[in-house]
Write a protein that holds these residues in place. Structure first.
Motif, short mmCIF file in Angstrom:
data_model
loop_
_atom_site.label_atom_id
_atom_site.label_comp_id
_atom_site.label_asym_id
_atom_site.label_seq_id
_atom_site.Cartn_x
_atom_site.Cartn_y
_atom_site.Cartn_z
N ILE A 194 0.86 -1.18 0.00
CA ILE A 194 0.00 0.00 0.00
C ILE A 194 0.89 1.24 0.00
O ILE A 194 1.70 1.43 0.92
N THR A 206 -3.91 6.81 0.21
CA THR A 206 -3.33 5.50 -0.04
C THR A 206 -3.74 4.98 -1.41
O THR A 206 -4.74 5.41 -1.99
N THR A 208 -5.02 2.28 -2.03
CA THR A 208 -6.22 1.45 -1.94
C THR A 208 -7.50 2.28 -1.87
O THR A 208 -8.59 1.73 -1.79
N TYR A 210 -8.12 5.01 0.43
CA TYR A 210 -8.35 5.80 1.64
C TYR A 210 -7.75 7.19 1.47
O TYR A 210 -6.63 7.35 0.96
N THR A 264 -5.63 3.96 11.07
CA THR A 264 -6.47 3.52 9.96
C THR A 264 -5.63 2.86 8.87
O THR A 264 -5.99 1.80 8.34
N ILE A 265 -4.50 3.47 8.53
CA ILE A 265 -3.64 2.94 7.47
C ILE A 265 -3.05 1.60 7.87
O ILE A 265 -3.07 0.63 7.10
N THR A 267 -4.11 -0.52 10.19
CA THR A 267 -5.17 -1.53 10.33
C THR A 267 -5.58 -2.08 8.98
O THR A 267 -5.80 -3.30 8.82
N GLU A 268 -5.70 -1.20 7.98
CA GLU A 268 -6.06 -1.66 6.64
C GLU A 268 -4.98 -2.58 6.06
O GLU A 268 -5.29 -3.62 5.46
N ALA A 269 -3.70 -2.22 6.26
CA ALA A 269 -2.61 -3.07 5.77
C ALA A 269 -2.61 -4.43 6.47
O ALA A 269 -2.43 -5.47 5.84
N GLU A 270 -2.85 -4.42 7.78
CA GLU A 270 -2.86 -5.68 8.54
C GLU A 270 -4.04 -6.55 8.11
O GLU A 270 -3.91 -7.77 7.96
N ARG A 271 -5.20 -5.93 7.89
CA ARG A 271 -6.39 -6.69 7.50
C ARG A 271 -6.23 -7.35 6.13
O ARG A 271 -6.72 -8.45 5.90
N THR A 272 -5.52 -6.69 5.22
CA THR A 272 -5.35 -7.21 3.85
C THR A 272 -4.01 -7.92 3.65
O THR A 272 -3.66 -8.25 2.53
#
Length: 389
Positions: A194, A206, A208, A210, A264-265, A267-272
């Protein structure tokens, strides 16, 4: 080898009236003595802590400080001078001969009455179950001083607190700021990168999708700047007090905004299961040339703070992170790679002169950062693979 990341955890003390008086008196006493030690260090040009101790330790003991408290006062002063000299060498206080540099070099370092005082485990002990501390003061050791913090902060303190804690007073309220060494999670193999483009109009964008718009924050800071300007013209004690309050309030507001964006950034990277690519922005204030009205915005915006928040949160979560060269990321087309400064039509619009690709400028830049991040990660991974015989 397990590495760790150092973070600070702040708790609010809830002392009774007598305890608060003892803590307040302690801070004022140690900082008055710190000012005296700073005068001695300045007058004798004492370069090392050991030599400074020979000049000052006996006097500090005679003034009623315990052995550990006296050592901490001396070390605090020595660290302050070390930081000052580093800033002078780094040019952070202006060029030789400048007014700001001459002012910094011509007088001893001064400590505010409420300035932080470090405590080690000999002077401070924590009772986590009761949420109390026992702490040294000039009036003797006081016990059962209650503190308040979130459940997450309490858990972090119990598991990872290590080293010194600082006692500070802010607006009549006492806080303890403890150092915690949190072990880093083992980075996983990312399924993509990302890219994160940092800016002023859009604080972070980002690849993705965001986008953290900076319109509200910039409006807030512009309003605070106008209010501070009015207060500065009054030049009264109450105006100075209000100015200090507004500066602190604005700093807390910006810090909280950066925390939310960074979380937020990451968490999004960890989730994906993705990694994060950031631009290497060191020296941006020296490289960028702006008109005078734009300089306040650039120099007051916390570029480094947001990047640091992203880095430490990523390290705690085990999210892979790489830095990339920021050169031409805003001028290069993410589709065909054509680079032309005319591609960047204005702040928010990107139109490729080669293929006619139309995109949001920050979104285009974030895709370029992601692509460079993937290259950097692959190159680093290949360099770690042992060569076959």
């Amino acid at each position: 080898m397990v590495t760790s990341v150092k973070i600070v955890t702040q708790v609010k003390l809830l002392p009774e009236a007598g305890q608060a008086a003892a803590l307040r008196s302690t801070l004022r006493t140690v900082n008055e003595l710190a000012n005296w030690v700073a005068d001695v260090a300045f007058a004798h040009d004492v370069p090392r802590e050991y030599e400074l101790r020979k000049h000052t330790y006996a006097h500090l003991k005679a003034q009623g400080l315990g052995a550990q408290a006296a050592q901490h006062v001396i070390k605090k002063v020595r660290d302050a001078y070390t930081t000052l000299h580093a800033n002078l060498l780094g040019g952070n206080l202006g060029k030789p001969g400048s007014k700001r540099r001459i002012k910094a070099e011509s007088k001893p370092i001064a400590f505010r009455p409420q300035a932080a005082q470090p405590y080690d485990d000999r002077c401070l002990s924590w009772q986590y179950d009761q949420q109390t501390v026992s702490i040294w003061t000039t009036a003797g050791r006081i016990k059962n001083v209650r503190f308040a913090c979130s459940a997450g902060a309490l858990k972090t303190l119990q598991q990872y607190r290590k080293g010194e804690s600082d006692l500070i007073e802010r607006d009549g309220i006492f806080y303890l700021v403890a150092v915690c060494e949190v072990p880093e999670a083992v980075p996983y193999e990312p399924d993509g990168i990302i890219g994160v483009d940092l800016g002023i109009v859009n604080i972070a964008t980002t690849s993705t999708g965001y986008q953290a718009a900076g319109r509200r924050l910039n409006r807030y800071r512009k309003r605070q700047l106008a209010l501070r300007s009015k207060l500065q013209k009054k030049r009264t004690r109450s105006a100075e007090r209000r100015l200090k309050e507004r500066r602190s309030r604005e700093a807390r507001h910006v810090k909280n905004t950066n925390h939310v964006i960074a979380k937020t950034i990451v968490t999004e990277a960890e989730r994906t299961s993705a990694g994060i690519a950031l631009e290497e922005l060191k020296g941006i204030r020296q490289r960028v040339r702006l008109r005078k009205p734009q300089r306040v915005t650039l120099h007051s915006w916390a570029f480094a703070q947001l990047a640091d928040f992203i880095v430490y949160k990523a390290r705690r979560a085990g999210v892979p992170l790489v830095y990339v060269d920021p050169a031409y990321t805003s001028q290069m087309c993410c589709e065909c790679g054509h680079t032309d400064k005319r591609n960047r039509v204005d702040q928010g619009l990107f139109i490729c002169r080669n293929r006619g690709v139309v995109a949001h400028a920050d979104r285009n830049a974030s895709h370029n950062i992601a692509a460079r991040g993937a290259v950097v990660w692959t190159a680093g991974r290949e360099s770690r693979v042992p060569a076959t015989p």
